[in-house]
Write a protein that holds these residues in place. Structure first.
Motif, PDB file in Angstrom:
ATOM      1  N   TYR A 275       0.839  -1.191   0.000  1.00 29.46           N
ATOM      2  CA  TYR A 275       0.000   0.000   0.000  1.00 29.46           C
ATOM      3  C   TYR A 275       0.873   1.239   0.000  1.00 29.46           C
ATOM      4  N   HIS A 284       0.774  12.034   7.495  1.00 29.35           N
ATOM      5  CA  HIS A 284       1.985  11.466   8.102  1.00 29.35           C
ATOM      6  C   HIS A 284       2.763  12.575   8.824  1.00 29.35           C
ATOM      7  N   PHE A 301      -0.284  -0.799  11.817  1.00 28.85           N
ATOM      8  CA  PHE A 301      -0.459  -1.109  10.388  1.00 28.85           C
ATOM      9  C   PHE A 301       0.544  -0.249   9.606  1.00 28.85           C
ATOM     10  N   ALA A 302       1.803  -0.609   9.709  1.00 29.94           N
ATOM     11  CA  ALA A 302       2.883   0.319   9.342  1.00 29.94           C
ATOM     12  C   ALA A 302       3.113   0.474   7.847  1.00 29.94           C
ATOM     13  N   GLY A 303       2.636  -0.455   7.023  1.00 29.15           N
ATOM     14  CA  GLY A 303       2.943  -0.375   5.601  1.00 29.15           C
ATOM     15  C   GLY A 303       4.455  -0.407   5.394  1.00 29.15           C
ATOM     16  N   LEU A 323       1.028  -6.911   8.422  1.00 26.81           N
ATOM     17  CA  LEU A 323       0.697  -8.314   8.141  1.00 26.81           C
ATOM     18  C   LEU A 323       1.193  -8.759   6.769  1.00 26.81           C
ATOM     19  N   ASN A 324       1.264  -7.833   5.839  1.00 24.25           N
ATOM     20  CA  ASN A 324       1.680  -8.180   4.479  1.00 24.25           C
ATOM     21  C   ASN A 324       3.186  -8.448   4.464  1.00 24.25           C
ATOM     22  N   LEU A 349       2.941  -9.371  11.850  1.00 21.45           N
ATOM     23  CA  LEU A 349       1.836 -10.024  12.556  1.00 21.45           C
ATOM     24  C   LEU A 349       0.502  -9.387  12.180  1.00 21.45           C
ATOM     25  N   GLY A 351      -2.618  -7.259  13.258  1.00 24.18           N
ATOM     26  CA  GLY A 351      -2.614  -6.120  14.174  1.00 24.18           C
ATOM     27  C   GLY A 351      -3.004  -6.479  15.602  1.00 24.18           C
ATOM     28  N   LEU A 379      -5.466   1.767   9.296  1.00 22.51           N
ATOM     29  CA  LEU A 379      -6.111   0.822   8.380  1.00 22.51           C
ATOM     30  C   LEU A 379      -7.581   1.255   8.417  1.00 22.51           C
ATOM     31  N   PRO A 380      -7.899   2.345   7.703  1.00 19.71           N
ATOM     32  CA  PRO A 380      -9.178   3.019   7.933  1.00 19.71           C
ATOM     33  C   PRO A 380     -10.412   2.136   7.751  1.00 19.71           C
TER      34      PRO A 380
END
Ligand SMILES: C[S@@+](CC[C@H](N)C(=O)[O-])C[C@H]1O[C@@H](n2cnc3c(N)ncnc32)[C@H](O)[C@@H]1O
Length: 490
Positions: A275, A284, A301-303, A323-324, A349, A351, A379-380
């Protein structure tokens, strides 16, 4: 006349939805800014309608260039780009101007001179020192088209008010992408050529009727935008778990590994597998600006790191999770790229599992300290639901009143009162009412009926420590897949 701020924001996109073009969209964003200003400080409930008057009439901006350039009929329906076919001769008005006054006159006439990509508006006159100044035929059709100020300038510089007709060869290079596409696509159909830019990649969202022309559209976008070497079309909506788009290369190289700069930080990532949204840079920056040296950031959800890395560069210690596996890989890569691998510990992991393992493990010590702890949850589509992971996270004995973590949790809303909606949903997840105990920030308008909001609040100790509200389901604590970035090789 005044009207409620929210009603205003809701109505505006609907008013203009049928006639949106680049200019009016820009204006809508200006209104959104005004809306934010009106809403944020104290949630002001009124919004001056007078700003509406500043809205440019979308009709004024459409079709202007078509008057200058009427494409040869044979380009209509073209699917493989033939640049030569766009060449045409057009007649434009021109003024013969003595060399000595040229620069001053050009300044005075700047609104009516011809301005085309790659085209000179001042030409030599054979056999004499005078110059020919080309004018925009849309603005100047006769000598009476000049404004009073322009006529006065002509007179004061001793330039005769006599228009000449100049035959100008207009080529593909002198056309804007919308003009090319308008000439090619079937008449009356939308030719929107808007795209988002991510490094060398332009990504578009083509409509059904544009698909047969995708290769040509991609080529035109590359030709007209220096630095774009790959054009992709999104082929699905962003509803995958990892928030990445499926995309198809329309033109140019297949290389999906982009390099971008955001707020003075460089990121690299495979755009097709992670993403990345260039529209989040202000958000940010806003959140990172809240941090002080020595704070801790827990990025759920750090991307690929647009909160985590600038936070670490600002002197925070960061735990960043995604997670990705691809995001996790590029997150680690970007930590190294920006030399913050010692400040960022990364996790791959889910979230909730991250909160219930790594966060749970770190919090007791952090709560005893004095530096602030920020939890970022971007992660809206789902993050508000993940807040339940904080319920009863810590043992009662550890109870402390101060230095509880500050959460910044994002959520989309399509409700009439998005602020109330996200606060209610956050409260439901926490099992604790946040009303009057949180602040809400409008991040951006995603579409006419969808807002992205950020709810910020200190986790109530009743939530964090209350063992009664602990999740009852049997959650298996995940084995911690954590790593200091420095320990890895890419
Ligand atoms: C909207 S993106 C935000 C990324 C980044 N924080 C930013 O601001 O650009 C959400 C991220 O959450 C990740 N994600 C999705 N579901 C997740 C889950 N259940 N647990 C952890 N991460 C998840 C996605 O892979 C994606 O990178």
């Amino acid at each position: 006349m005044r009207c409620p701020a929210e009603a205003m924001w809701r109505i505006l996109p609907r008013i203009f939805s049928l006639q949106l073009n680049k200019n009016s969209v820009k204006s809508l964003y200006q209104y959104r800014r005004l809306y934010i200003t009106a809403l944020q400080p104290d949630r002001a409930s009124t919004f001056p309608v007078s700003v509406l008057k500043k809205m440019p009439d979308p009709q004024q901006h459409s079709g202007i260039e078509t008057n200058l350039y009427t494409p040869p009929p044979e380009v209509s329906g073209m699917t493989i780009l033939d640049r030569e076919a766009f060449t045409q001769t057009v007649v434009v008005p021109a003024l013969r101007v003595p060399k000595e006054v040229l620069n001053k006159l050009v300044k005075s006439l700047k609104k009516v001179t011809l301005q085309r990509p790659g085209m000179r508006r001042v030409l030599e006159v054979e056999g004499c020192d005078d110059k020919l100044l080309l004018l925009d035929p849309v603005s100047i059709s006769s000598t009476s088209s000049f404004s009073d100020a322009e006529s006065e300038a002509l007179q004061s510089f001793g330039v005769p008010l006599e228009l000449q007709q100049y035959e100008l060869q207009l080529t593909y290079d002198n056309l804007k992408s919308e003009e090319v596409l308008r000439a090619v696509l079937p008449e009356g159909q939308d030719v929107t050529s808007g795209f988002s830019r991510v490094g060398h990649i332009a990504h578009m969202n083509l409509r059904e009727h544009q698909l047969p022309y995708k290769q040509l559209i991609g080529q035109v976008i590359m030709d007209k935008n220096p630095g774009v070497t790959c054009v992709v079309n999104k082929t699905n909506t962003i509803d995958s778990t990892y928030r990445n788009f499926k995309m198809e290369v329309m033109a140019g190289e297949e290389n999906m590994v982009a390099k971008v700069r955001e707020n003075a930080v460089t990121y690299e990532f495979d755009f097709s597998r992670v993403y990345w949204n260039p529209r989040l840079s202000t958000e940010h920056e806003r959140v990172v600006a809240l941090l002080k040296r020595g704070d801790t950031v827990l990025d759920v959800f750090a991307g690929v790191g647009p909160f985590a890395i600038p936070a670490a560069r600002r002197g925070s210690t960061v735990l960043a999770n995604d997670l990705n596996p691809e995001s996790y890989r590029w997150l680690n890569h970007n930590c190294k790229l920006n030399k913050v691998e010692r400040k960022v510990t990364t996790f791959n992991l889910d979230g909730r599992a991250f909160i219930r393992s790594a966060v749970k493990q770190e919090l007791p010590a952090l709560l005893k300290g004095t530096a602030s702890v920020h939890v970022v949850m971007n992660l809206p589509a789902l993050a508000l639901e993940f807040l339940d992971a904080f319920r009863g996270l810590l043992d009662q004995e550890l109870s402390c009143d101060e230095n509880l973590p500050l959460v910044h949790c994002y959520g989309f809303s399509n409700k009439d009162d998005p602020q109330r909606d996200v606060v209610e949903r956050a409260s439901a997840s926490l099992g604790f009412s946040l009303e009057g105990q949180c602040s809400v920030h409008l991040v951006r308008n995603v579409s006419p009926n969808k807002e992205m909001m950020c709810v910020s609040f200190t986790i109530p100790k009743e939530v964090l420590f209350n063992s009664e509200s602990k999740q009852t389901e049997n959650i298996e604590e995940p084995a911690l897949k954590r790593q200091k970035c420095e320990e890895k090789t890419d």
